[in-house]
Design a protein around this motif. Structure first.
Motif, PDB file in Angstrom:
ATOM      1  N   CYS A 113     -12.619   0.571  -3.438  1.00 18.40           N
ATOM      2  CA  CYS A 113     -13.705   1.309  -4.081  1.00 18.40           C
ATOM      3  C   CYS A 113     -13.162   2.604  -4.690  1.00 18.40           C
ATOM      4  O   CYS A 113     -13.486   2.957  -5.835  1.00 18.40           O
ATOM      5  CB  CYS A 113     -14.815   1.614  -3.083  1.00 18.40           C
ATOM      6  SG  CYS A 113     -16.180   2.593  -3.769  1.00 18.40           S
ATOM      7  N   GLY A 114     -12.316   3.289  -3.926  1.00 21.43           N
ATOM      8  CA  GLY A 114     -11.675   4.473  -4.485  1.00 21.43           C
ATOM      9  C   GLY A 114     -10.809   4.127  -5.676  1.00 21.43           C
ATOM     10  O   GLY A 114     -10.717   4.904  -6.641  1.00 21.43           O
ATOM     11  N   GLY A 115     -10.188   2.954  -5.651  1.00 24.40           N
ATOM     12  CA  GLY A 115      -9.344   2.532  -6.767  1.00 24.40           C
ATOM     13  C   GLY A 115     -10.108   2.398  -8.060  1.00 24.40           C
ATOM     14  O   GLY A 115      -9.745   2.982  -9.086  1.00 24.40           O
ATOM     15  N   TRP A 116     -11.212   1.609  -8.053  1.00 22.52           N
ATOM     16  CA  TRP A 116     -11.935   1.434  -9.327  1.00 22.52           C
ATOM     17  C   TRP A 116     -12.807   2.632  -9.684  1.00 22.52           C
ATOM     18  O   TRP A 116     -13.282   2.754 -10.809  1.00 22.52           O
ATOM     19  CB  TRP A 116     -12.754   0.137  -9.338  1.00 22.52           C
ATOM     20  CG  TRP A 116     -13.784  -0.079  -8.280  1.00 22.52           C
ATOM     21  CD1 TRP A 116     -13.661  -0.835  -7.166  1.00 22.52           C
ATOM     22  CD2 TRP A 116     -15.123   0.437  -8.253  1.00 22.52           C
ATOM     23  NE1 TRP A 116     -14.824  -0.823  -6.435  1.00 22.52           N
ATOM     24  CE2 TRP A 116     -15.751  -0.054  -7.088  1.00 22.52           C
ATOM     25  CE3 TRP A 116     -15.862   1.262  -9.097  1.00 22.52           C
ATOM     26  CZ2 TRP A 116     -17.063   0.245  -6.738  1.00 22.52           C
ATOM     27  CZ3 TRP A 116     -17.183   1.564  -8.764  1.00 22.52           C
ATOM     28  CH2 TRP A 116     -17.765   1.066  -7.589  1.00 22.52           C
ATOM     29  N   THR A 117     -13.003   3.548  -8.725  1.00 19.52           N
ATOM     30  CA  THR A 117     -13.735   4.779  -9.031  1.00 19.52           C
ATOM     31  C   THR A 117     -12.856   5.772  -9.782  1.00 19.52           C
ATOM     32  O   THR A 117     -13.267   6.339 -10.799  1.00 19.52           O
ATOM     33  CB  THR A 117     -14.244   5.428  -7.731  1.00 19.52           C
ATOM     34  OG1 THR A 117     -15.182   4.556  -7.107  1.00 19.52           O
ATOM     35  CG2 THR A 117     -14.912   6.766  -8.028  1.00 19.52           C
ATOM     36  N   TRP A 166      -5.534  -2.151 -13.829  1.00 17.91           N
ATOM     37  CA  TRP A 166      -5.660  -1.714 -12.438  1.00 17.91           C
ATOM     38  C   TRP A 166      -7.119  -1.524 -12.038  1.00 17.91           C
ATOM     39  O   TRP A 166      -7.495  -1.794 -10.889  1.00 17.91           O
ATOM     40  CB  TRP A 166      -4.866  -0.423 -12.209  1.00 17.91           C
ATOM     41  CG  TRP A 166      -3.439  -0.718 -11.895  1.00 17.91           C
ATOM     42  CD1 TRP A 166      -2.358  -0.544 -12.705  1.00 17.91           C
ATOM     43  CD2 TRP A 166      -2.936  -1.298 -10.683  1.00 17.91           C
ATOM     44  NE1 TRP A 166      -1.208  -0.968 -12.076  1.00 17.91           N
ATOM     45  CE2 TRP A 166      -1.534  -1.433 -10.828  1.00 17.91           C
ATOM     46  CE3 TRP A 166      -3.519  -1.711  -9.490  1.00 17.91           C
ATOM     47  CZ2 TRP A 166      -0.720  -1.957  -9.837  1.00 17.91           C
ATOM     48  CZ3 TRP A 166      -2.710  -2.232  -8.491  1.00 17.91           C
ATOM     49  CH2 TRP A 166      -1.327  -2.358  -8.665  1.00 17.91           C
ATOM     50  N   HIS A 167      -7.933  -1.080 -12.971  1.00 19.19           N
ATOM     51  CA  HIS A 167      -9.371  -0.976 -12.679  1.00 19.19           C
ATOM     52  C   HIS A 167      -9.921  -2.349 -12.296  1.00 19.19           C
ATOM     53  O   HIS A 167     -10.674  -2.480 -11.315  1.00 19.19           O
ATOM     54  CB  HIS A 167     -10.109  -0.432 -13.905  1.00 19.19           C
ATOM     55  CG  HIS A 167     -11.594  -0.338 -13.726  1.00 19.19           C
ATOM     56  ND1 HIS A 167     -12.209   0.714 -13.094  1.00 19.19           N
ATOM     57  CD2 HIS A 167     -12.595  -1.193 -14.098  1.00 19.19           C
ATOM     58  CE1 HIS A 167     -13.519   0.512 -13.081  1.00 19.19           C
ATOM     59  NE2 HIS A 167     -13.777  -0.633 -13.683  1.00 19.19           N
ATOM     60  N   PHE A 224      -8.613  -3.540  -8.768  1.00 21.15           N
ATOM     61  CA  PHE A 224      -9.351  -2.912  -7.666  1.00 21.15           C
ATOM     62  C   PHE A 224     -10.771  -3.477  -7.573  1.00 21.15           C
ATOM     63  O   PHE A 224     -11.277  -3.739  -6.478  1.00 21.15           O
ATOM     64  CB  PHE A 224      -9.406  -1.396  -7.868  1.00 21.15           C
ATOM     65  CG  PHE A 224      -8.112  -0.690  -7.562  1.00 21.15           C
ATOM     66  CD1 PHE A 224      -7.495  -0.844  -6.329  1.00 21.15           C
ATOM     67  CD2 PHE A 224      -7.511   0.126  -8.507  1.00 21.15           C
ATOM     68  CE1 PHE A 224      -6.299  -0.193  -6.042  1.00 21.15           C
ATOM     69  CE2 PHE A 224      -6.326   0.782  -8.229  1.00 21.15           C
ATOM     70  CZ  PHE A 224      -5.714   0.623  -6.999  1.00 21.15           C
ATOM     71  N   MET A 225     -11.412  -3.665  -8.727  1.00 26.64           N
ATOM     72  CA  MET A 225     -12.787  -4.166  -8.723  1.00 26.64           C
ATOM     73  C   MET A 225     -12.850  -5.587  -8.172  1.00 26.64           C
ATOM     74  O   MET A 225     -13.720  -5.917  -7.359  1.00 26.64           O
ATOM     75  CB  MET A 225     -13.349  -4.123 -10.152  1.00 26.64           C
ATOM     76  CG  MET A 225     -14.766  -4.660 -10.271  1.00 26.64           C
ATOM     77  SD  MET A 225     -15.968  -3.681  -9.347  1.00 26.64           S
ATOM     78  CE  MET A 225     -16.137  -2.281 -10.448  1.00 26.64           C
ATOM     79  N   ILE A 226     -11.931  -6.448  -8.619  1.00 24.04           N
ATOM     80  CA  ILE A 226     -11.911  -7.832  -8.142  1.00 24.04           C
ATOM     81  C   ILE A 226     -11.644  -7.867  -6.639  1.00 24.04           C
ATOM     82  O   ILE A 226     -12.284  -8.610  -5.890  1.00 24.04           O
ATOM     83  CB  ILE A 226     -10.849  -8.648  -8.895  1.00 24.04           C
ATOM     84  CG1 ILE A 226     -11.237  -8.803 -10.366  1.00 24.04           C
ATOM     85  CG2 ILE A 226     -10.664 -10.018  -8.265  1.00 24.04           C
ATOM     86  CD1 ILE A 226     -10.127  -9.349 -11.216  1.00 24.04           C
ATOM     87  N   SER A 227     -10.697  -7.062  -6.193  1.00 31.74           N
ATOM     88  CA  SER A 227     -10.378  -7.020  -4.772  1.00 31.74           C
ATOM     89  C   SER A 227     -11.592  -6.603  -3.954  1.00 31.74           C
ATOM     90  O   SER A 227     -11.865  -7.163  -2.888  1.00 31.74           O
ATOM     91  CB  SER A 227      -9.217  -6.054  -4.523  1.00 31.74           C
ATOM     92  OG  SER A 227      -8.070  -6.458  -5.235  1.00 31.74           O
ATOM     93  N   TYR A 228     -12.331  -5.635  -4.478  1.00 32.27           N
ATOM     94  CA  TYR A 228     -13.532  -5.169  -3.788  1.00 32.27           C
ATOM     95  C   TYR A 228     -14.562  -6.292  -3.685  1.00 32.27           C
ATOM     96  O   TYR A 228     -15.136  -6.544  -2.619  1.00 32.27           O
ATOM     97  CB  TYR A 228     -14.123  -3.978  -4.541  1.00 32.27           C
ATOM     98  CG  TYR A 228     -15.356  -3.387  -3.893  1.00 32.27           C
ATOM     99  CD1 TYR A 228     -15.248  -2.433  -2.893  1.00 32.27           C
ATOM    100  CD2 TYR A 228     -16.634  -3.785  -4.285  1.00 32.27           C
ATOM    101  CE1 TYR A 228     -16.378  -1.887  -2.290  1.00 32.27           C
ATOM    102  CE2 TYR A 228     -17.768  -3.257  -3.696  1.00 32.27           C
ATOM    103  CZ  TYR A 228     -17.637  -2.304  -2.697  1.00 32.27           C
ATOM    104  OH  TYR A 228     -18.754  -1.782  -2.108  1.00 32.27           O
ATOM    105  N   LEU A 229     -14.796  -6.986  -4.815  1.00 33.26           N
ATOM    106  CA  LEU A 229     -15.799  -8.053  -4.824  1.00 33.26           C
ATOM    107  C   LEU A 229     -15.382  -9.221  -3.942  1.00 33.26           C
ATOM    108  O   LEU A 229     -16.214  -9.805  -3.227  1.00 33.26           O
ATOM    109  CB  LEU A 229     -16.030  -8.526  -6.262  1.00 33.26           C
ATOM    110  CG  LEU A 229     -16.721  -7.524  -7.192  1.00 33.26           C
ATOM    111  CD1 LEU A 229     -16.759  -8.050  -8.622  1.00 33.26           C
ATOM    112  CD2 LEU A 229     -18.135  -7.219  -6.703  1.00 33.26           C
ATOM    113  N   VAL A 230     -14.096  -9.581  -3.983  1.00 36.30           N
ATOM    114  CA  VAL A 230     -13.614 -10.681  -3.152  1.00 36.30           C
ATOM    115  C   VAL A 230     -13.763 -10.338  -1.678  1.00 36.30           C
ATOM    116  O   VAL A 230     -14.177 -11.173  -0.858  1.00 36.30           O
ATOM    117  CB  VAL A 230     -12.149 -11.012  -3.498  1.00 36.30           C
ATOM    118  CG1 VAL A 230     -11.554 -11.944  -2.461  1.00 36.30           C
ATOM    119  CG2 VAL A 230     -12.061 -11.656  -4.875  1.00 36.30           C
ATOM    120  N   ALA A 231     -13.444  -9.103  -1.307  1.00 37.61           N
ATOM    121  CA  ALA A 231     -13.548  -8.695   0.097  1.00 37.61           C
ATOM    122  C   ALA A 231     -14.994  -8.596   0.558  1.00 37.61           C
ATOM    123  O   ALA A 231     -15.260  -8.586   1.768  1.00 37.61           O
ATOM    124  CB  ALA A 231     -12.849  -7.347   0.296  1.00 37.61           C
TER     125      ALA A 231
END
Length: 967
Positions: A123-127, A137-138, A141-148
């Motif tokens: 969340c900090g990454g895509w923020t 990279w945005h 981070f966003m995909i990783s957040y949604l997958v998790a």
């Protein structure tokens, strides 16, 4: 100092408060971050943040989340500040949740806490890395957040304390969150692909809904933390499993298990985890080896232009017939580890340079793989759980294989046509395969085949027929997620599914079918289920666009559902009869599947010409034979009992399926087309157009050639290219699609052309310009091979230009080529727009059919009438100013050169007047000049002069030709 609201405040504590305030603080600050940024953005930059690449206000009137929080000051700073403040309560919430749910020996709370911490970091990454600063990279981070989000959500539900209200809210909010994803993707496609006005506003509302649901899901912890006091002490005993509700604890646990599919109720052990990983990966290796065999066989008839003799190696798969010899069967089952290790020769084949020896190495690997797996299933047939585990390894391995191909743009990274230079991961694949085999074979076989064969109800022959149909269905339709999509594709405007993202629905249908077959084996073995599968096959074969695709989804679901019962039944019989004969009839189906398109080059081909419908009917009849066998056995009271002992290993495999699906979705997000492509020399109004016969993306040394093709097209700055011999969606070509990689990497729109069920060798169009409309044609071919044509209308700098991509029939069929010439010429002549033909005509310049293609009928001109050294490839044009032409050597990519021409699109009145004059003045039209006499934007790249690069150079003329009308 804050006083406690509880009377039993611990002595010596400075302050104490209810942990629910952590949840409240997290909710309030998180909503403030998003809603505050929205209010500020609408107040200060409303028209800017509702504007997208296609529309603005009033068509689009509500901003997306990313436009609101990432693009402008001060709303971006407002959002980043409050998200930073959210991190404290967020981390505290995760820690409290862990303390609340942790139990001795239970791994799930640790896993969920880790996922929660990972989501906070991403969340900090895509923020703080916005899409405008670093889009890649945005997105990562966003995909990783949604997958998790999926394991976090399901894990929290599974760990919920005995609080029926909290469980209910979590289920409802989770259902709303994941249910919103479907319309979200739909409206994003409507916006991005179809460019529907207002679609992005609807998408934005759905995107904001996800934010509300995501935060609300964590707000439910208020109900769980209400009796949790910070110092920290559980004053209500909730973490000890005390249930104060009227609902029984068992009933609540059943609700949670149902909501999460039971995945999180499995008792975690590292050994079982490694076993599952090894099984699934070894299943993936089996499908990788099997699907690679057709590719290396195809290389030889491709170069021989007919039967080469090497096709006999398709019979490598019938090695299970050897298991009919009892001493040999006993030896194989006792030494399964050795046999499985020998099967890895198929992966090592990429080290063999010579194509002939590489083919034999792959053939040996496939032979050993089929032998080993047949013996493995037979050896486990005394133990229901172990047998089912191995069957799941094969089926989940198939899903993994299709997913890996999607991630590698329809190439399998461990195929024998791959290496480090073209994207292969062979070394890593072999290393993991060795570990997988070692773990996979750690248990001794239960059945060595020494005992007398047991007499069973039903027929081994019918079982073999069912296995043949099943294997063929898997290989021909499900080994790649885009195969059935190419069957139903009909061109632009888009009226059906796209390989990305809709390929995931194929994998989802496979997953759903597999899970259904596990849970309802008796149901999927019934004739009614078979009838539904037949309807799906018929719809896929008979219809296009979305309707045909829905039929494909039904068929994918059914094939995976029936696979478990088929394989279980086959494993309990002689493997020589079920798997040996099964692979034999499967091979017959593979040849049948090839004969329907290769009819002009194979004996007896004319009898099955263009009969994919016969192939589909035969496949379903074979499966029907297997269903008949199962229903007979079930009617005799010998149906396989359901055993709860298998539930543990099932959950591990279901977890693997979930991870594979999440990986596919992440790759689909990354691969979604941006549709923001621009030509190389827009300032000069230039179209650089090319034609290339790519020989099915296999180079002269039997390596996959997509990246080499990409390199040359990029270096030549080609805006529009026609690719011929490009249909790879068959077993013998590996069920591939080169255009997916080229379109994404080069930034181009793509039209696949007539699909594999249209029985051509393929024509495809790639364009930097938007494809407004495209139509696929099959030209008259009463005797020889079918001639495909694409007629596409492109939006080139605001002007509509027609592009025709065409592959004529072969030299021997004179009448076919005459009829095709008349059809194509009339079609081109019917277009009033500027036009380009990118073609393979099989004619001599100035002779025969050439004089119909270049005539008043078509209205087309030859790109260079003086180029006498042509036989196949031609570029024709009309109502454009042709300014350059070149022929570029192929190196070892294919057997045909790349021809390229540059055209100016007339837009201003004086330009159109000049083109009109040139249409009627051949001498002025073909007046050649030196390169330094034309603008820089009209020139071809200099790096291909002389010796060129990597075997590519300007040849025949040694230099490009440039044209400029005399004043």
């Amino acid at each position: 100092m804050v006083s406690s609201t509880y009377k039993d405040k611990p002595s010596g504590a400075l302050f104490a408060f209810s942990a629910k305030w952590i949840s409240y603080a997290h909710t309030i600050i998180a909503y403030t971050a998003f809603v505050g940024a929205l209010v500020v953005g609408i107040s200060l930059h409303y028209h800017n943040i509702v504007q997208n690449e296609f529309y603005g206000y009033p068509q689009e009137w509500f901003p997306s989340v990313s436009a609101t929080i990432g693009d402008r000051y001060p709303e971006r700073s407002f959002f980043q500040l409050f998200i930073a403040l959210t991190s404290g309560p967020r981390l505290a919430l995760i820690g409290l949740w862990y303390l609340l749910t942790a139990k001795p020996g239970l791994m799930l709370p640790k896993f969920v806490a880790g996922v929660g911490f990972f989501r906070t970091l991403t969340c900090g990454g895509w923020t703080y890395v916005t899409s405008t600063e670093d889009h890649d990279w945005h997105d990562i981070f966003m995909i990783s957040y949604l997958v998790a989000t999926l394991p976090w959500t399901l894990g929290c539900i599974a760990l919920s304390p005995a609080n029926p209200q909290a469980i209910k809210y979590r289920k409802y909010i989770a259902a709303a969150f994941f249910g919103t994803l479907i319309p979200l993707v739909y409206f994003f496609i409507q916006h991005k692909v179809h460019r529907v006005a207002g679609a992005y506003t609807t998408y934005a509302f759905l995107e904001w809904s996800l934010i509300l649901y995501d935060v609300a899901f964590d707000t439910v912890t208020v109900l769980d933390f209400s009796t949790f006091e910070i110092v920290v002490r559980d004053v209500g005993g909730l973490s000890q499993g005390v249930n104060k509700s009227s609902m029984s604890l068992a009933a609540l646990e059943q609700q949670k298990t149902k909501a999460t599919g039971g995945i999180f109720s499995v008792k975690f052990t590292w050994r079982e985890t490694f076993d599952t990983i090894a099984e699934v990966y070894h299943g993936y290796v089996f499908w990788s080896t099997l699907t690679g065999l057709g590719l290396v066989i195809w290389y030889f008839p491709l170069w021989f232009m007919g039967i080469s003799g090497y096709e006999a190696l398709v019979m490598s798969t019938i090695s299970p017939l050897l298991l009919g010899i009892k001493p040999l069967r006993s030896a194989v089952t006792k030494h399964l580890r050795i046999c499985h290790f020998l099967s890895l020769a198929g992966l090592l084949a990429y080290l063999v340079e010579d194509p002939v020896y590489r083919l034999f190495t792959v053939g040996f690997g496939v032979s050993m793989s089929c032998l080993s797996w047949a013996a493995q299933l037979f050896s486990e047939n005394y133990h229901e759980t172990r047998l089912e585990s191995k069957i799941l390894a094969l089926l989940v391995g198939l899903v993994l294989s299709s997913t890996a191909k999607f991630a590698w743009w329809t190439n399998n990274p461990i195929w024998p046509i791959m290496h480090a230079g073209n994207g292969g991961q062979n070394e890593i694949g072999i290393f993991l395969a060795v570990l997988a085999v070692w773990q996979f074979t750690r248990r001794a076989p239960l059945n060595t085949g020494e005992a007398k064969d047991e007499k069973l109800e039903g027929s081994a022959f019918l079982s073999a027929l069912g296995i043949a149909g099943l294997l063929f269905g898997f290989h021909s339709l499900l080994s790649d997620s885009s195969t059935m999509i190419s069957w139903v594709w009909e061109g632009y405007p888009v009226r059906g599914p796209l390989a990305s993202p809709h390929g995931w629905f194929i994998v989802a249908a496979m997953t759903g079918g597999l899970l259904t077959g596990l849970s309802y084996q008796g149901l999927v073995s019934m004739w009614s289920a078979y009838g539904i599968g037949c309807v799906g096959a018929a719809v896929l074969t008979s219809y296009t666009n979305w309707l045909g695709y829905y039929g494909g989804l039904v068929l994918a679901f059914y094939l995976m559902a029936i696979a478990g019962p088929f394989l279980k039944n086959a494993a309990k019989r002689s493997p020589a009869a079920t798997f040996g004969l099964g692979f034999f009839f499967y091979n017959i189906m593979v040849l049948f599947h090839v004969w329907v398109v290769a009819y002009a080059f194979v004996p007896g081909g004319s009898y099955v010409r263009e009969h994919t419908d016969w192939v589909m009917i035969t496949m379903m009849l074979l499966i029907g034979a297997g269903v008949f066998n199962l229903t007979y056995i079930n009617s005799r009271g010998h149906q396989t009992p359901h055993r709860s002992a298998s539930s543990q290993h099932r959950k591990y495999h279901i977890s693997a399926l979930a991870l594979i699906n999440m990986f596919f979705l992440a790759m689909a997000y990354l691969r979604f087309p941006t549709n923001d492509y621009v030509p190389y020399h827009a300032e000069s109004q230039i179209i650089t157009a090319g034609i290339w016969t790519i020989h099915f993306s296999l180079d002269n040394d039997m390596w996959s050639s997509e990246k080499r093709i990409r390199n040359l097209l990029k270096e030549l700055e080609v805006d529009v290219v026609g690719l011929l011999e490009s249909d790879l969606q068959r077993i013998i070509m590996g069920n591939r699609d080169t255009t997916q990689f080229l379109a994404q990497d080069l930034g181009m729109y793509v039209d696949y052309g007539p699909g594999p069920n249209k029985h051509t060798w393929g024509a495809a169009l790639l364009s930097k310009f938007p494809i407004v409309n495209s139509t696929h044609h099959l030209l008259p071919s009463p005797v020889g091979e079918l001639a495909p044509m694409i007629h596409a209308t492109l939006d080139c700098y605001g002007e509509l230009v027609d592009v025709f991509v065409f592959h004529s029939g072969q030299e021997e069929d004179v009448e076919d080529r005459r009829l095709q010439t008349e059809y194509a010429s009339k079609l081109m002549g019917s277009s009033p727009r500027p036009s380009i033909l990118l073609s393979y005509l099989v004619t001599q310049p100035q002779q025969g059919n050439y004089n119909t293609y270049v005539s008043d009928i078509s209205g087309m001109h030859d790109v260079e009438p003086g180029d006498w050294d042509r036989w196949c490839e031609y570029i024709l044009y009309k109502k454009l100013q042709r300014v350059a032409y070149a022929r570029v050597s192929r190196s070892t990519i294919t057997d045909t050169e790349l021809q390229v021409a540059k055209f100016v699109v007339p837009r201003r009145a004086e330009e159109k007047a000049l083109v009109s004059v040139l249409e009627n003045n051949e001498q002025a039209r073909n007046w050649k000049v030196q390169e330094d006499e034309v603008p820089v934007g009209w020139r071809f790249p200099a790096l291909l002069r002389g010796k060129g690069v990597r075997g590519h150079r300007y040849h025949v003329f040694d230099e490009p030709y440039y044209y400029l009308p005399r004043s």
